[in-house]
Write a protein that holds these residues in place. Structure first.
Motif, short mmCIF file in Angstrom:
data_model
loop_
_atom_site.label_atom_id
_atom_site.label_comp_id
_atom_site.label_asym_id
_atom_site.label_seq_id
_atom_site.Cartn_x
_atom_site.Cartn_y
_atom_site.Cartn_z
N ALA A 43 0.81 -1.22 0.00
CA ALA A 43 0.00 0.00 0.00
C ALA A 43 0.85 1.27 0.00
O ALA A 43 0.31 2.38 -0.02
N THR A 44 2.16 1.12 0.03
CA THR A 44 3.00 2.32 0.02
C THR A 44 2.90 2.99 -1.36
O THR A 44 2.65 2.31 -2.36
N PRO A 45 3.08 4.31 -1.42
CA PRO A 45 2.94 5.00 -2.72
C PRO A 45 3.84 4.42 -3.80
O PRO A 45 3.42 4.26 -4.94
N GLU A 46 5.08 4.07 -3.42
CA GLU A 46 6.03 3.57 -4.42
C GLU A 46 5.54 2.26 -5.03
O GLU A 46 5.51 2.09 -6.25
N VAL A 47 5.14 1.34 -4.17
CA VAL A 47 4.71 0.03 -4.68
C VAL A 47 3.33 0.12 -5.33
O VAL A 47 3.07 -0.51 -6.36
N SER A 48 2.45 0.93 -4.78
CA SER A 48 1.13 1.14 -5.39
C SER A 48 1.28 1.62 -6.82
O SER A 48 0.55 1.17 -7.73
N ALA A 49 2.19 2.55 -7.03
CA ALA A 49 2.39 3.09 -8.39
C ALA A 49 2.85 1.98 -9.33
O ALA A 49 2.41 1.88 -10.47
N MET A 50 3.75 1.13 -8.82
CA MET A 50 4.21 -0.01 -9.64
C MET A 50 3.04 -0.89 -10.03
O MET A 50 2.89 -1.32 -11.17
N LEU A 51 2.18 -1.16 -9.05
CA LEU A 51 1.10 -2.14 -9.27
C LEU A 51 -0.01 -1.59 -10.14
O LEU A 51 -0.85 -2.35 -10.63
N SER A 52 -0.03 -0.28 -10.35
CA SER A 52 -1.09 0.29 -11.18
C SER A 52 -0.81 0.10 -12.68
O SER A 52 -1.64 0.40 -13.51
N ALA A 83 -8.23 -8.30 -14.65
CA ALA A 83 -9.68 -8.08 -14.66
C ALA A 83 -10.06 -6.89 -13.79
O ALA A 83 -10.91 -6.07 -14.18
N PHE A 84 -9.44 -6.79 -12.64
CA PHE A 84 -9.71 -5.61 -11.79
C PHE A 84 -9.25 -4.33 -12.47
O PHE A 84 -9.93 -3.31 -12.43
N GLY A 94 -11.43 -1.03 -13.70
CA GLY A 94 -11.19 0.23 -13.00
C GLY A 94 -11.46 0.14 -11.50
O GLY A 94 -11.79 1.13 -10.86
N MET A 95 -11.34 -1.08 -10.95
CA MET A 95 -11.58 -1.27 -9.51
C MET A 95 -10.27 -1.57 -8.80
O MET A 95 -9.37 -2.19 -9.38
N PRO A 96 -10.15 -1.17 -7.55
CA PRO A 96 -8.96 -1.57 -6.78
C PRO A 96 -8.87 -3.10 -6.76
O PRO A 96 -9.87 -3.77 -6.53
N GLU A 136 -21.43 -7.24 -9.25
CA GLU A 136 -21.12 -7.30 -10.69
C GLU A 136 -19.70 -7.82 -10.89
O GLU A 136 -19.44 -8.64 -11.78
N MET A 137 -18.78 -7.34 -10.05
CA MET A 137 -17.40 -7.79 -10.20
C MET A 137 -17.25 -9.25 -9.81
O MET A 137 -16.52 -10.01 -10.46
#
Lengths: 144, 536
Positions: free
Chosen positions: B285-294, B419-420, B424-426, B464-465
Motif C-alpha cells: 500500500a505504500t505509494p512507491e509500490v502502489s504506483a508499480m502495481l497500477s 480483470a480488476f 477500474g476497480m482496486p 457485478e465484479m
C-alpha cells in the motif's frame, strides 16, 4: 483481559448516571427497564475504560476485552448463558458488539439497544487508530 | 408475518400450529424481531428487493421433533431450510436460498454423543459448535485434536456440510472428507443412517465412513436432500510436538518449484497445512509500490520483483507446520530445508516449537486453530484485511479452486489482477498473491468482496465484479467450491460438462427424494421442479 483493579486505577472520573444514554446501569427498572448483570468495556480505549470503572463502582461485574472475545466467551459467558440468559451492556468497538450480538440469539437473547457513542482513539502498544465506539445492551428476549 | 411462496395463509397457519405442537410454542418464531435474526449479516443484497428473508423459524430439540416438523412441512408444502448454528458468514449466514422459507434451526440439538480418543473420532449433533466440542474434549482430558475454522463459533456439522475447512494436518482439515457416517431425516420424515450407522448393532460408525453400497452422504452437503441430525468425524490424535518454520524465496517464478516441493512434503504426510504468503504484503500500500502495481500486469510484476530483490525482502514465503513426535518434527524440518534448499536464495527460520499439552497462555499470539484451539480472534478489527476496513460491514467470499501448482498461481494472479484493472476497480490480487491451502489437494484463490449494510450502489458494484470474476474463472477452468446463495445458480451453471448433466442428475434425484421440494430449495443450485424456472 484487564481486571477490575486495573480499571479502577486507569479510569477517568465520570458519573455513573451518564454511563449510557437511554438507561441507567445498575438501576433495576430504570431507563429501558433492564437490570444489567455485566458491563463489557473495550480496553483499547480510555473512554471505554472509564465507563467500565464507573460501572464497576456501581457494583456491576465488569469485563474488559480488546476486540477478541474468545476468553470472555469461552471461560465465562458461554457457561453462564447456557444456564440462563442474562442482560449485559457495553461500550466497545464494533467487533465485540458484532460477536456478542451474533452469539446471543442462540441463547434467546438479542441486542436491544445500540447507539453510536462517538469516535475514540486506541491506546496502548498497538498502532493508534480511530474507531467508533458503540453503547449497547444485550438482553433476554422476554425481559424487554 | 410473511407467507412462504406457494402457500396460502390458512395452510401456513395450520402448519405453524403443528410446528408448535411438535416443538413447543416457545420454539416457533414468527415475529419480525425474531425472524430478522436469520438475515444474512453479510448479505450482498441487504435492503434490496433480492434480499432473502425468512417467514418463520422452528427450533426442535431432538430428532423426533425434526421428523414431526419435516412431516408437517411435507404435508403442507412449506419450504424449510435447516441450519446448524447459522454462522456461515461470507457464504450466506443463516439465510436460505428461497425467500419466505421457514428456518429449521437445529441449535438446541447440541449434544456431543461420543468422543473416542483411542480410535480418534467424535459423533455430534448439528448444534455442537467447535467451542462445544473443544470443551467436551478438554473437560475429559481426551487426547484428540479438533480441526476448526476461523472462527470457532460455527457448527462442526454445518461447516462440514458446506465443505468447510480448517488449518491442521492432511485430510482432517477438509471437514466433509473427515466425516464418517450420518443420521438424516429424509423429506418424508423417515430417519436414515449412512456408513456403518446403517448396520444395527455396529459400533464402527465413527471408524468407517462407507459401510456398503452407494455412498450417498454427498447429497446432504451443499444440497437439499434431507436434514442431517448426527455426524461422525475422524479426529487427529494429539501429537507430542509442533514445529513451525518459515521458508522465503526471492523470485516470482520460484512459486513453481516451491509448490512442487511443498506438495512433495505434504502429500507424504510430512507437513500439515502450508501457509503461503508474501513478505511484500506490508509494502503493497505504500505509494512507491502502489504506483508499480497500477501498471499493466507484466510490467508491474517485473518491477515488483526487482524492487523486492533490491530491498532483499524475498518474494514469497511459506510457513511449514510439523506435527508428531519431537524427534520426528525436528528431522522433518531438516529434510524440508534440504529439499527446498535447492531453490537459489531460499532462506529458513524456525518460528515456534511447542509440546502438548499446550496451555492457553502458550498459544497467545500464535495461530491457535493450527493447534486445534477454537477462537474468535478473526473478528478483531485490527486483524482484518485491508479490504475489510471501516465502512464495510462484512464480506462475501469468492473462492475459486485452482490446481495445486505454481503455474496456476501465476496464471490466476495475472487473470484476476488484469480483470480488476480493466474494470477500474482496486484489485484484491497482485503479482505476488498466494493461494489458500485449506484443501489437501487443491488451492483456493480466495478474495473477500466487501459488503455494506447501507451502500446499495457499492454492493451492486461488488456483485457485478464477483459475477464477472466467476465467469472469467470458469473460462479458465476455475470454479468456486462454495458461494453465497445469490451466486449458487451461477456457480452451478459453470459446472456444465455434457449439457449440465451434473445438475440434471441432481434434479432427477431431488424430484424423487423430495417431490414437494420442501428442503433447502435452491441449495447448491438445485431447485425443486415447481421452482426450477426461476433459476433459468
Amino acid at each position: 483481559m484487564m481486571d477490575r483493579r486495573t480499571v479502577l486505577k486507569l479510569g477517568a472520573a465520570a458519573s455513573a448516571a451518564t454511563l449510557l444514554p437511554g438507561f441507567a446501569v445498575g438501576a433495576p427498572g430504570a431507563g429501558s427497564g433492564v437490570r444489567i448483570e455485566r458491563f463489557v468495556f473495550d480496553e483499547r480505549f480510555a473512554e471505554a475504560i472509564a465507563k467500565g470503572r464507573d460501572a464497576g463502582e456501581t457494583g456491576i461485574p465488569i469485563s474488559g476485552v480488546d476486540g477478541d472475545l474468545t476468553r470472555l466467551w469461552y471461560d465465562d459467558l458461554s457457561l453462564r448463558w447456557q444456564r440462563k440468559p442474562m442482560a449485559l451492556a457495553g461500550l466497545t468497538a464494533e467487533d465485540a458488539l458484532f460477536v456478542l450480538g451474533t452469539l446471543a440469539p442462540a441463547y434467546r437473547m438479542r441486542v436491544v439497544e445500540e447507539t453510536e457513542w462517538g469516535i475514540a482513539r486506541t491506546i496502548g502498544p498497538t498502532p493508534v487508530s480511530e474507531l467508533p465506539l458503540y453503547s449497547w445492551v444485550i438482553a433476554p428476549a422476554d425481559r424487554v | 408475518m410473511a407467507i412462504p411462496p406457494g402457500i396460502n395463509e390458512s395452510d401456513f397457519t395450520a402448519a405453524l400450529a403443528e410446528f408448535e405442537n411438535a416443538v413447543g410454542k416457545d420454539w416457533v418464531f414468527t415475529r419480525d424481531e425474531d425472524t430478522r435474526l436469520y438475515r444474512d449479516a453479510f448479505s450482498p443484497v441487504q435492503n434490496e428487493p433480492e434480499e432473502i428473508l425468512v417467514s418463520a423459524a422452528v427450533a426442535p430439540d431432538n430428532v423426533e421433533e425434526v421428523q414431526a416438523v419435516v412431516r408437517t412441512a411435507n404435508r403442507y408444502g412449506v419450504p424449510i431450510y435447516p441450519i446448524s448454528t447459522g454462522r456461515n458468514l461470507g457464504y450466506g449466514g443463516s439465510a436460505p436460498n428461497l425467500s419466505g422459507s421457514v428456518v429449521l434451526d437445529l441449535k438446541r440439538m447440541n449434544r456431543v454423543i461420543e468422543v473416542d480418543d483411542k480410535r480418534h473420532f467424535a459423533i455430534v449433533e448439528p448444534g455442537v459448535s467447535y467451542f462445544d466440542l473443544y470443551r467436551y474434549i478438554q473437560d475429559r482430558n481426551l487426547k484428540v485434536l479438533i480441526d476448526c475454522p476461523d472462527p470457532g463459533w460455527g457448527s462442526v456439522v454445518g461447516n462440514s456440510l458446506d465443505h468447510g475447512v480448517g488449518y491442521t494436518w492432511g485430510l482432517y482439515r477438509d471437514h466433509f472428507i473427515a466425516h464418517s457416517g450420518m443420521e438424516v431425516v429424509l423429506p418424508n420424515g423417515e430417519i436414515m443412517r449412512t456408513g456403518m450407522g446403517a448396520l444395527p448393532g455396529a459400533e464402527s460408525w465413527g471408524d468407517y465412513r462407507y459401510g456398503f453400497g452407494p455412498h450417498v452422504d454427498g447429497l446432504f452437503s451443499q444440497g437439499g436432500f434431507g436434514v442431517v441430525t448426527k455426524m461422525g468425524f475422524h479426529l487427529m490424535p494429539e501429537p507430542e510436538a509442533y514445529l513451525k518454520g518459515i521458508v522465503t524465496v526471492p523470485a516470482r517464478q520460484d512459486i513453481v518449484d516451491l509448490t512442487a516441493m511443498v506438495n512433495q512434503l505434504e502429500h507424504q504426510g510430512i507437513i500439515g497445512m502450508p501457509n503461503y504468503n508474501t513478505p511484500l504484503a506490508p509494502h503493497l500500500a505504500t505509494p512507491e509500490v502502489s504506483a508499480m502495481l497500477s501498471q499493466p500486469f507484466a510490467q508491474a510484476a517485473q518491477e515488483l520483483e526487482r524492487w523486492a530483490q533490491g530491498n532483499e525482502l524475498g518474494y514469497y514465503s511459506v510457513e511449514l507446520q510439523f506435527y508428531g513426535p519431537r524427534e520426528t518434527v525436528q528431522s522433518n524440518w531438516r529434510y524440508a530445508q534440504r529439499l527446498i534448499g535447492d531453490i537459489p536464495g531460499a532462506t529458513f527460520e524456525t518460528l515456534h516449537e511447542l509440546e502438548w499439552p499446550i496451555a492457553a497462555d502458550e498459544a497467545e499470539g500464535l495461530h491457535k486453530v493450527a493447534l486445534g484451539i477454537p477462537n474468535l480472534e478473526i473478528f478483531r478489527l485490527g486483524t482484518r484485511q485491508s479490504a475489510d476496513t471501516l465502512g464495510w460491514d462484512g464480506e462475501m467470499w469468492f473462492a475459486p479452486i485452482i490446481p495445486k501448482n505454481g503455474e496456476a498461481v501465476l496464471e490466476a494472479q495475472e487473470v484476476f489482477t488484469e480483470a480488476f484493472r480493466e474494470a477500474g476497480m482496486p484489485s484484491f490480487t497482485h503479482p505476488a498473491s498466494t493461494p489458500q491451502t485449506w484443501m489437501y489437494r487443491a488451492f483456493v484463490f480466495l478474495m473477500g468482496f466487501p459488503v455494506s449494510k447501507v451502500d446499495v450502489a457499492a454492493n451492486q458494484r461488488q456483485r457485478e465484479m464477483f459475477t464477472h470474476l466467476a465467469n472469467l474463472g470458469a473460462e479458465h477452468g476455475w470454479g468456486e467450491y462454495r458461494t453465497p446463495p445469490i451466486f449458487q445458480d451461477l456457480v452451478m451453471s459453470h459446472y456444465s460438462f455434457n449439457d449440465h448433466v451434473l445438475r440434471r442428475f441432481s434434479e432427477t434425484l431431488k424430484d424423487a427424494v423430495d417431490p414437494n421440494g420442501i428442503i433447502s430449495a435452491g441449495r447448491g443450485g438445485i431447485w425443486p421442479r415447481h421452482l426450477r424456472d426461476r433459476s433459468a
